[in-house]
Design an enzyme around this catalytic site. Structure first.
Site, mmCIF file in Angstrom:
data_model
loop_
_atom_site.group_PDB
_atom_site.id
_atom_site.type_symbol
_atom_site.label_atom_id
_atom_site.label_comp_id
_atom_site.label_asym_id
_atom_site.label_seq_id
_atom_site.Cartn_x
_atom_site.Cartn_y
_atom_site.Cartn_z
ATOM 1 N N ASN A 11 11.598 7.320 2.622
ATOM 2 C CA ASN A 11 10.444 8.171 2.364
ATOM 3 C C ASN A 11 9.837 8.687 3.662
ATOM 4 O O ASN A 11 9.968 8.073 4.723
ATOM 5 C CB ASN A 11 9.383 7.415 1.556
ATOM 6 N N CYS B 163 1.391 3.553 12.339
ATOM 7 C CA CYS B 163 1.205 4.970 12.071
ATOM 8 C C CYS B 163 1.318 5.739 13.385
ATOM 9 O O CYS B 163 1.216 5.161 14.462
ATOM 10 C CB CYS B 163 -0.174 5.223 11.452
ATOM 11 N N LYS C 156 -4.498 2.352 -1.809
ATOM 12 C CA LYS C 156 -3.754 3.325 -1.008
ATOM 13 C C LYS C 156 -4.398 3.428 0.369
ATOM 14 O O LYS C 156 -5.620 3.396 0.486
ATOM 15 C CB LYS C 156 -3.793 4.695 -1.698
ATOM 16 N N SER D 23 0.830 -1.191 0.000
ATOM 17 C CA SER D 23 0.000 0.000 0.000
ATOM 18 C C SER D 23 0.868 1.245 0.000
ATOM 19 O O SER D 23 1.839 1.350 0.747
ATOM 20 C CB SER D 23 -0.918 0.004 1.224
#
Length: 313
Positions: free
Chosen positions: A67, A130, A43, A19
């Site tokens: 990233n 996250c 996504k 993803s």
């Protein structure tokens, strides 16, 4: 030859995107759906659309990538509308995956309630790697919070659900997280997300190579394959059999894919290498993995899946 079983589902090969790669738009997701990949994932969606972090936020490196994207996406309605329409075209015994990620615990619950009440019947991936709140680690590094979230989620969510995890680096943490995950009716775990807060320096300019977070970002590609393999193996040997493993991290060749499967993965997500090569990477990986299996005399993935050998006297 490359058919893989994933709980009640059967996929023609184990490859799919990670993803965040080649899945921002409908056009990109359709490109995956019509590629040689066995499946695909959307996504990671948030409640509302996000622009993400300022550029440059992704850089290819010699052995991978770094990233700090900041969850750019079009918002859950964009992806959910697409998923509901797309599932009618896809094999019911090989559903694709719908990813959600959130900037808060409350948003996670809101996202999953929206999916639960929708017509989407595929597999949902909840990204637990996250941020939580400032000053706290990402959710999956907070074991008590992870358990509380899953308890809340499974009080209402009845559709197939897996979780995406960050890498762990201590055997005790594998034990602790596996004990938590085994308490819930999870479909799978996806291991691993990028190795967090790496730093890469441009040798000419003496600067970091990405703008967000003063250059700190998630490391992917060959740099993290040994860590990814360790996490796949650790969870394969600790989780109850009905919780399958998606192996992610450092898969650039058929040999990399073979090793993930040997450690116990059932499906494989390609991130950095897909970003570098595009969907044609799946054709190459299928050919290379098939060649390795033929050379070893294997007729199916199940012949060697999870059968990693230890060194014994």
């Amino acid at each position: 030859m490359l058919t893989t079983n994933f709980g009640p589902y059967t996929y023609q090969n184990p490859f799919m995107n990670a993803s965040g790669v080649h899945c921002m738009t409908i056009e990109e997701m359709d490109g995956l759906a019509h590629s040689s990949a066995g499946s695909f994932v959307t996504k990671s969606a948030t409640i509302v659309a996000r622009e993400g972090n300022p550029e440059p936020r992704y850089i290819d490196l010699a052995l991978g990538s770094i990233n700090s994207m900041g969850l750019p996406n079009r918002g859950i309605d964009y992806y959910l509308d697409y998923a509901i329409k797309k599932q009618a075209e896809m094999p019911q015994d090989a559903p694709f995956f719908f990813s959600v990620a959130a900037m808060s615990v409350e948003e996670n619950i809101t996202l999953l309630k929206k999916i639960q009440s929708s017509a989407f019947e595929g597999i949902t991936e909840l990204n637990l790697s996250c941020p939580n709140v400032p000053g706290k680690p990402q959710v999956a590094y907070d074991f008590e919070l992870t358990a509380a979230i899953l308890k809340d989620v499974f009080s209402f969510f009845t559709k197939p659900l897996g979780v995406k995890l960050p890498p762990y680096f201590d055997l005790a943490h594998f034990d602790q997280m596996a004990d938590i995950l085994n308490q819930f009716p999870l479909c799978y775990v996806n291991s691993v997300n990028s190795v967090g807060n790496a730093l890469f320096i441009d040798p000419v300019s003496d600067t970091v190579v990405i703008k967000p977070k003063e250059g700190f970002g998630g490391l992917g590609g060959a740099y993290i394959k040994p860590t990814a393999l360790a996490n796949v193996r650790a969870f394969y040997t600790r989780l109850k059999p009905e919780i399958k493993i998606i192996g992610t991290g450092g898969i650039a060749t058929g040999q990399d894919a073979y090793e993930h499967l040997l450690c116990g993965a059932s499906l494989l997500q390609i991130g950095t290498q897909l970003q570098k090569e595009g969907p044609a990477v799946f054709d190459r990986l299928i050919h290379e993995l098939s060649t390795i299996m033929a050379e070893k005399g294997y007729q199916s993935i199940s012949d060697f899946q999870g059968k990693l050998k230890s060194i014994t006297d």
